[in-house]
Design a protein around this motif. Sequence first.
Motif, mmCIF file in Angstrom:
data_model
loop_
_atom_site.group_PDB
_atom_site.id
_atom_site.type_symbol
_atom_site.label_atom_id
_atom_site.label_comp_id
_atom_site.label_asym_id
_atom_site.label_seq_id
_atom_site.Cartn_x
_atom_site.Cartn_y
_atom_site.Cartn_z
ATOM 1 N N ARG A 65 35.874 63.996 72.556
ATOM 2 C CA ARG A 65 35.808 62.674 73.181
ATOM 3 C C ARG A 65 36.633 61.662 72.397
ATOM 4 O O ARG A 65 37.361 60.846 72.977
ATOM 5 C CB ARG A 65 34.352 62.219 73.246
ATOM 6 C CG ARG A 65 34.145 60.850 73.900
ATOM 7 C CD ARG A 65 32.704 60.426 73.788
ATOM 8 N NE ARG A 65 32.294 60.340 72.382
ATOM 9 C CZ ARG A 65 31.040 60.149 71.989
ATOM 10 N NH1 ARG A 65 30.074 60.041 72.885
ATOM 11 N NH2 ARG A 65 30.751 60.067 70.702
ATOM 12 N N VAL A 96 33.874 63.783 77.956
ATOM 13 C CA VAL A 96 35.224 63.723 77.399
ATOM 14 C C VAL A 96 36.179 63.047 78.373
ATOM 15 O O VAL A 96 36.945 62.143 77.998
ATOM 16 C CB VAL A 96 35.718 65.135 77.039
ATOM 17 C CG1 VAL A 96 37.162 65.095 76.551
ATOM 18 C CG2 VAL A 96 34.824 65.758 75.972
ATOM 19 N N ARG A 99 36.149 59.217 78.790
ATOM 20 C CA ARG A 99 36.671 58.408 77.687
ATOM 21 C C ARG A 99 38.171 58.560 77.506
ATOM 22 O O ARG A 99 38.725 58.030 76.539
ATOM 23 C CB ARG A 99 35.962 58.813 76.391
ATOM 24 C CG ARG A 99 34.509 58.391 76.288
ATOM 25 C CD ARG A 99 34.380 56.890 76.083
ATOM 26 N NE ARG A 99 35.115 56.468 74.886
ATOM 27 C CZ ARG A 99 34.607 56.508 73.656
ATOM 28 N NH1 ARG A 99 33.377 56.958 73.463
ATOM 29 N NH2 ARG A 99 35.327 56.099 72.621
#
Length: 411
Positions: A65, A96, A99
Motif C-alpha cells: 500500500r 492497495v 491508495r
Amino acid sequence: MKTRRGAGYSCHAAGDGQEAVHRRKRRRTAAECSPAAAAGAPGVRLAARDMFEELPDDLVVSILRDVAASAGSPADLAGAMLTCKRFRELGQTKVVLARASPRCLAVRAKAWSDDAHRFLQRCADAGNLEACYLLGMIRFYCLGGSRGSGAALMAAAAVGGHREALYSLAVIQFNGSGGGKDDRDLRAGAALCARAASLGHVDALRELGHCLQDGYGVRRSVLDGRRLLIQANARELAAAVTASPPVAAAGVGSGKTTSAAPRRHSCLLSDFGCRAAGGEAHAANRFLVDWFASRPLGAPAAAAPSGNGNPAAASPEDEEEEAGGALRLCSQALCGRPETRRHEFRRCSVCGVVNYCSRACQALHWKMAHKAECTPADRWLDVAVGGGVGGGAAVQPNANANADAAAAPAP
C-alpha cells in the motif's frame, strides 16, 4: 594434558571430541533444511530461507500500500507485483489499489491496452477517486459507446470531492456534451464550478468569474466576476512562485518570454506584467492530447469492453457523429477535449478559426497565443470580394454568444 579435575586425556581423544561436535552441527543443519522442516513438523525449527513465507498478509499488504501511494509511475507498482506470486495476489487487494497515487495511475495513450483498462477499473472499483476520474474521461471522450459509464465514473469521483471531476462535469453541463444542444444545463454547470473553485481549482474559479461577468448560468455581477478573476490570477502567481523549478518571468512590457518545461502550460500572469510557467497538465488531459494526436477525431473509436468481456457496440449517436465528421478539438493545446457533436464548442467571434470547450481555456489561449494571431482581416477581404458589406465592417466580439456562435476574446 590435565583437566581441572586432574584427569588427563590425549591429543587424539581431543580431536575425536571436536569431530563429534562438528558431526552434531551438520546433522542439526540437515534436519532444519529437510522437507519435514518445510512441512512444519513439530519440534523442528524453520530454516532462514522460509522466514519470508511466515510474514503475515497484513504486513505485506501494508508495504504494498505504501509502495502504491508513493509510486512515481505505473511501472513502480507493477515491478513490485512481479516479484513473486504472493506479491501479485496481495497487490490486487482493494486496500492497495485504493491508495494508488495519481502518478501510479497515469497510463499513457501509447501504452493503452485491455490490461491497462482492467487495472484502472479495479482501482475504480476499490474506491480510488483518481482512477474513477481518469477512466471516466477516457471512456467519455475516447472509447465509443461508453459515455454513460464514463459520466457515472466522473460523478462518483465528484461525489468524493475530486475537484478535477467537478470541473469536467461542469464543462459537460455547459456544452451539453454527449447529448444535444437542448441538454445544456447552465445553472448546474455554474454550481459545479463553484464547488470545484471552493476546493482550489483555478480553472473553475476563472470559469465562474467569467460566468458572473456575463450572467451565464448565474445572476450577472461584473464586480464579483472581476474579483474572482483576480483571485484566480493571484493563486496562479502563488503557485508559480512556490513551484520547485525556477519561475521564468519577464519584466513588465519587455515582451520577452522563456520556454517552459515540456507538458507545462503558462498561466495568466500577464495581468500582473509577467509570464511564468504554470502547473503540469493533468494526466487525463495528457491522455486525451496523445490519444487524438495519433487518431483522427472522426475515426471510429476503440470500443470499451462490456460486462461479458466483449466490446460494446457503438450507439446510434456515436455513429451519426462519426459519419457527420467535422468535429474539432479544443484549441487550448493542453486541454485535449473533443467535441461530441458538431458545433458544440464556442468559436472565436472575430476570426472564427479557433474554438474552446470552456471560457477558462479560451481566456488562457487568448492571453498566451491567440491575442497575437486573431485578426478579422481575411474575413473582411472575403466579404469585400464576395460583394458583401463594404468598408470593412468589423465583427465585434460578443461576450454573451451562445454555443453555436463565438465566445468573445478576453479583454
